[in-house]
Design a protein around this motif. Structure first.
Motif, PDB file in Angstrom:
ATOM      1  N   PHE A   2       0.764  -1.219   0.212  1.00  0.00           N
ATOM      2  CA  PHE A   2       0.116  -0.024   0.105  1.00  0.00           C
ATOM      3  C   PHE A   2       0.945   1.308   0.099  1.00  0.00           C
ATOM      4  N   PHE A   3       0.391   2.146  -0.849  1.00  0.00           N
ATOM      5  CA  PHE A   3       1.374   3.523  -0.733  1.00  0.00           C
ATOM      6  C   PHE A   3       0.391   4.678  -0.395  1.00  0.00           C
ATOM      7  N   GLU A   4       1.066   5.858   0.048  1.00  0.00           N
ATOM      8  CA  GLU A   4       0.188   7.077   0.306  1.00  0.00           C
ATOM      9  C   GLU A   4      -0.305   7.689  -1.040  1.00  0.00           C
ATOM     10  N   ASP A   5      -1.940   7.927  -1.116  1.00  0.00           N
ATOM     11  CA  ASP A   5      -2.149   8.534  -2.299  1.00  0.00           C
ATOM     12  C   ASP A   5      -1.826   9.858  -2.527  1.00  0.00           C
ATOM     13  N   SER A   6      -1.509  10.663  -1.762  1.00  0.00           N
ATOM     14  CA  SER A   6      -1.078  12.105  -2.053  1.00  0.00           C
ATOM     15  C   SER A   6       0.258  12.214  -2.653  1.00  0.00           C
ATOM     16  N   GLU A   7       0.948  10.825  -2.630  1.00  0.00           N
ATOM     17  CA  GLU A   7       2.378  11.016  -3.022  1.00  0.00           C
ATOM     18  C   GLU A   7       2.560  10.404  -4.347  1.00  0.00           C
ATOM     19  N   ARG A   8       1.422   9.845  -5.128  1.00  0.00           N
ATOM     20  CA  ARG A   8       1.384   9.024  -6.010  1.00  0.00           C
ATOM     21  C   ARG A   8       2.326   9.871  -7.535  1.00  0.00           C
ATOM     22  N   GLU A   9       2.034  11.207  -7.390  1.00  0.00           N
ATOM     23  CA  GLU A   9       2.715  11.912  -8.418  1.00  0.00           C
ATOM     24  C   GLU A   9       4.120  12.016  -8.205  1.00  0.00           C
ATOM     25  N   LYS A  10       4.405  12.063  -6.956  1.00  0.00           N
ATOM     26  CA  LYS A  10       5.893  12.133  -6.513  1.00  0.00           C
ATOM     27  C   LYS A  10       6.595  10.583  -6.934  1.00  0.00           C
ATOM     28  N   PHE A  11       5.761   9.671  -6.492  1.00  0.00           N
ATOM     29  CA  PHE A  11       6.382   8.363  -6.899  1.00  0.00           C
ATOM     30  C   PHE A  11       6.221   8.150  -8.412  1.00  0.00           C
ATOM     31  N   GLY A  12       5.901   9.099  -9.184  1.00  0.00           N
ATOM     32  CA  GLY A  12       6.341   8.697 -10.644  1.00  0.00           C
ATOM     33  C   GLY A  12       4.934   8.133 -11.191  1.00  0.00           C
ATOM     34  N   GLY A  13       3.662   8.698 -10.836  1.00  0.00           N
ATOM     35  CA  GLY A  13       2.527   8.323 -11.324  1.00  0.00           C
ATOM     36  C   GLY A  13       2.038   6.950 -10.926  1.00  0.00           C
ATOM     37  N   LEU A  14       1.992   6.752  -9.442  1.00  0.00           N
ATOM     38  CA  LEU A  14       1.909   5.372  -9.315  1.00  0.00           C
ATOM     39  C   LEU A  14       0.462   5.071  -9.266  1.00  0.00           C
ATOM     40  N   ASN A  15      -0.037   3.766  -9.913  1.00  0.00           N
ATOM     41  CA  ASN A  15      -1.489   3.578 -10.001  1.00  0.00           C
ATOM     42  C   ASN A  15      -1.569   2.266  -9.306  1.00  0.00           C
ATOM     43  N   LEU A  16      -3.022   1.707  -9.012  1.00  0.00           N
ATOM     44  CA  LEU A  16      -3.128   0.512  -8.625  1.00  0.00           C
ATOM     45  C   LEU A  16      -2.659  -0.506  -9.821  1.00  0.00           C
ATOM     46  N   GLY A  17      -2.004  -1.509  -9.154  1.00  0.00           N
ATOM     47  CA  GLY A  17      -1.218  -2.289 -10.367  1.00  0.00           C
ATOM     48  C   GLY A  17      -0.048  -2.070 -10.594  1.00  0.00           C
ATOM     49  N   SER A  18       0.571  -0.832 -10.320  1.00  0.00           N
ATOM     50  CA  SER A  18       1.900  -0.236 -10.980  1.00  0.00           C
ATOM     51  C   SER A  18       2.676  -1.344 -10.353  1.00  0.00           C
ATOM     52  N   VAL A  19       3.936  -1.612 -11.059  1.00  0.00           N
ATOM     53  CA  VAL A  19       4.984  -2.202 -10.430  1.00  0.00           C
ATOM     54  C   VAL A  19       6.164  -1.622 -10.040  1.00  0.00           C
ATOM     55  N   ARG A  20       6.899  -1.721  -9.120  1.00  0.00           N
ATOM     56  CA  ARG A  20       8.027  -0.598  -8.908  1.00  0.00           C
ATOM     57  C   ARG A  20       9.008  -1.544  -8.134  1.00  0.00           C
ATOM     58  N   GLU A  21      10.100  -0.916  -7.945  1.00  0.00           N
ATOM     59  CA  GLU A  21      11.290  -1.565  -7.274  1.00  0.00           C
ATOM     60  C   GLU A  21      11.489  -1.051  -6.143  1.00  0.00           C
TER      61      GLU A  21
END
Ligand SMILES: Nc1ncnc2c1ncn2[C@@H]1O[C@H](COP(=O)(O)OP(=O)(O)OP(=O)(O)O)[C@@H](O)[C@H]1O
Ligand SMILES: [Mg+2]
Lengths: 391, 230
Positions: free
Chosen positions: A159-178
């Motif tokens: 789970f990530f913080e919604d208000s930081e999604r932009e900062k996290f590079g356009g994070l969406n449900l299902g996004s895969v990150r390292e």
């Protein structure tokens, strides 16, 4: 013609206040410029004071939010803990001692450490990764705006913080990150879980330990639930006896310890307290000066009112009503302005918190400040000789 | 026996103390009959305003006796004076000392409300008196909208409203031209005769002397016989 007779009638309590209050208000509104000046003073104090206190509360809330939301009755923390921050790790021996202490319904570890989220553009952003344990999920997540807590049971789920999604590079449900070298998938979002440290992210504890490379026997905190009928304070005492080389606090104690820490060990409380006090002082001085100068400017009128037969007490009533009007109108305008500002800067980072109590305190304090100013003005009027009207 | 509005015996007033003490009234004996229209004249600094202030219960005498409609003024506590003013006195001041924030009718109604009249009663009476001074068309205006003569008529209305027994006026015509001064004084004389007020007017203005039932002369803190007419 029959001679005029002495007039012995006098107003009752209510009529006296009404008469003098009406004149006070009329005099206030007659001098618009002075009215605006005085109101500005009150509004300034209200906005500054509430902004300071509201921001302080927001800061406090950030620091306490995890303890406030977690479902633990008692926290076992590293020695010397005064805020929500890990120290030297706790171990399995301590966890087992806690579990075997009478009155403990459950005890489980919490893992918390910074992890690095790799961004699509090559950079990275830190997150405060929480290892929360299924199936209780006592350590979160909360404030879900997308996804279910149970989704954390899926492989590599975070789970990530919604208000930081932009900062996290356009994070969406299902996004895969390292995340610290480990592939993870966003399965849900929280809102507003932003401590001073990087935003919270949540993973099931087994995954979190893999990501953070934290061994199975090493824990940041231990959370404890009390058995039915056992009070947290009693349980805390027992646990502290069992685990002398830790700091054990009930949930409430931990919350107030964080408050105490912020107020005493950091400059924050001091600086906010000081600026709130300055705001009130500026308000008081402005209101006192303008009430005083309006009394001095209208000395002849007050002399006339006195000569006609008003007592010093009557002038006090007049000023009292003026003070109440200044206090109430100023507070209303100030709080309105404040509410508009809070709306304007509403974001997850640091929106001042305006509790209902602040509204009550604002009115009380501002009316008090205006009354104080009116008392100062009355001291001047007390010495006013009504005979001056003949000069 | 008690048709005396004012009775003064050996009245003195000393301002200040010690080296700065100044005796403004040096022993005044005076009787004013109820319903009398009296003028008090004399050179500047002779003590007229001081005497009027004592009669108006805004200043306490130093020695001697002052009795107003049978009520002693000497030896009173300061805190008792406002109530005496409400009972007995209507003031007309030199400037006009109206309250600029209040409309003309509210200015006149204010002393009535201080004496316990309801707002409604006070306004009815205020409008009544304002018509009597010829200002029925200015009742909603504010003092700053009026001419000097109109303002002084408002002041007359405010003083007589509620019918206090004693009307005191200090230089009521000082800021008015001769004609307007005459009119205002005539109005005051007419109203006080109709309504049974006793009036004391301090003035320098010899063009209004003829309205007085009696003129009392003051010099250097004492009452003196009228100077011989030239
Ligand atoms: N508050 C005071 N303190 C000290 N002396 C005063 C005070 N008031 C008046 N006096 C003095 O008392 C004397 C009488 O003053 P008062 O005002 O009664 O005179 P007046 O006859 O009304 O004069 P005018 O015609 O100029 O108004 C004057 O010498 C004045 O300077
Ligand atoms: Mg004078």
């Amino acid at each position: 013609m029959k001679a005029a007779q002495p007039i012995r009638t006098r107003p009752g309590f209510f009529r006296r206040w009404l008469t003098l209050g009406t004149i006070g208000v009329r005099m206030m509104f007659f001098d618009r410029l002075k009215l605006l000046g005085t109101l500005f003073g009150v509004v300034f104090a209200v906005v500054l004071g509430n902004f300071q206190v509201g921001t302080f509360l927001a800061l406090l809330f950030k620091n306490r939010m995890f303890v406030e939301n977690a479902v633990a009755d008692v926290w076992i923390t590293p020695p010397g803990t005064r805020q929500f921050q890990g120290g030297s790790p706790l171990n399995d021996a301590q966890l087992n001692r806690a579990r075997s202490t009478p009155g403990v319904a459950w005890a489980e570890p919490l893992v918390l450490q910074t992890a690095q989220l790799k961004l699509p553009n090559g950079g990275s952003e830190p997150v405060s990764l929480v290892g929360t344990r299924a199936p209780r999920f006592a350590g979160g997540p909360w404030n879900l705006v997308a996804g279910e807590t149970e989704a954390l049971l899926q492989p590599d789920a975070v789970f990530f913080e919604d208000s930081e999604r932009e900062k996290f590079g356009g994070l969406n449900l299902g996004s895969v990150r390292e995340l610290s070298g480990h592939h993870v998938r966003a399965v849900g979002f929280t809102w507003g879980l932003l401590p001073f440290a990087p935003a919270f992210a949540f993973a099931e504890q087994t995954l979190a330990r893999e990501i953070l490379k934290q061994p199975a026997g090493s824990h940041t905190f231990l959370m404890v639930g009390a058995a039915p009928g056992v009070s947290p304070v009693e349980l805390r005492e027992r646990l502290q006896r069992e685990l002398p080389d830790t700091r054990v606090m009930t949930r409430d104690e931990y919350l107030s310890e964080i408050l105490t820490y912020i107020l005493t060990a950091t400059q924050i409380g001091m600086s906010f307290g000081l600026s709130t006090f300055m705001g009130l002082l500026v308000g008081l001085i402005t209101v006192a000066l303008s009430m005083f100068s309006s009394v001095v400017d209208n000395m002849r009128q007050f002399g006339t009112i006195k000569a006609i037969g008003a007592t010093t007490g009557d002038l006090g009533r007049l000023l009292f009503v003026q003070a109440i009007v200044y206090g109430v109108v100023g507070s209303l305008v100030g709080l309105g302005l404040m509410a508009a500002m809070v709306q304007g800067i509403r974001n997850a980072q640091l929106t001042p918190i305006l509790p209902n109590l602040a509204v009550g305190i604002t009115f009380t304090l501002m009316i008090g400040v205006c009354l104080l100013a009116s008392v100062l003005a009355l001291v001047r009027l007390r010495k006013l000789e009504p005979a001056m009207v003949f000069r | 026996m008690n048709d005396l509005a004012i009775e003064l015996r050996g009245l003195t007033k000393t301002y200040g103390t010690g080296a700065l003490a100044f005796q403004a009234l040096k022993g005044i004996d005076l009787q004013v009959k109820t319903g009398e229209f009296m003028m008090l004249v004399g050179p500047s600094g002779s003590g007229k305003t001081t005497l009027l202030s004592i009669l108006g219960c805004v200043l306490s005498p130093t020695e001697g006796e002052a009795v107003l409609f049978g009520e002693k003024l000497h030896g009173r506590k300061e805190s008792e004076l406002p109530d005496l003013r409400l009972s007995y006195i209507g003031f007309i001041f030199q400037g006009n000392n109206l309250i600029p924030a209040l409309s003309v009718e509210d200015n006149v109604a204010f002393p009535l409300e201080l004496r316990g009249a309801s707002r409604k009663q006070a306004l009815i009476e205020a409008r009544d008196v304002l018509s009597a001074v010829g200002l029925s068309d200015k009742m909603k205006r504010h003092p700053n909208d009026l001419s000097g003569g109109q303002r002084q008529r408002v002041a007359v209305a405010r003083a007589v409203a509620g019918r206090p027994p004693l009307i005191l006026a200090d230089e009521p015509t000082a800021s008015l031209d001769a004609h307007t001064g005459q009119q205002v004084t005539e109005l005051l004389k007419k109203l006080s005769t109709e309504r049974g007020h006793t009036v004391v007017v301090v003035t320098h203005d010899n063009r209004i002397f003829h309205f007085a039932d009696r003129t009392v002369h003051m010099e250097d803190g004492l009452l003196v016989p009228a100077p011989a007419q030239p």
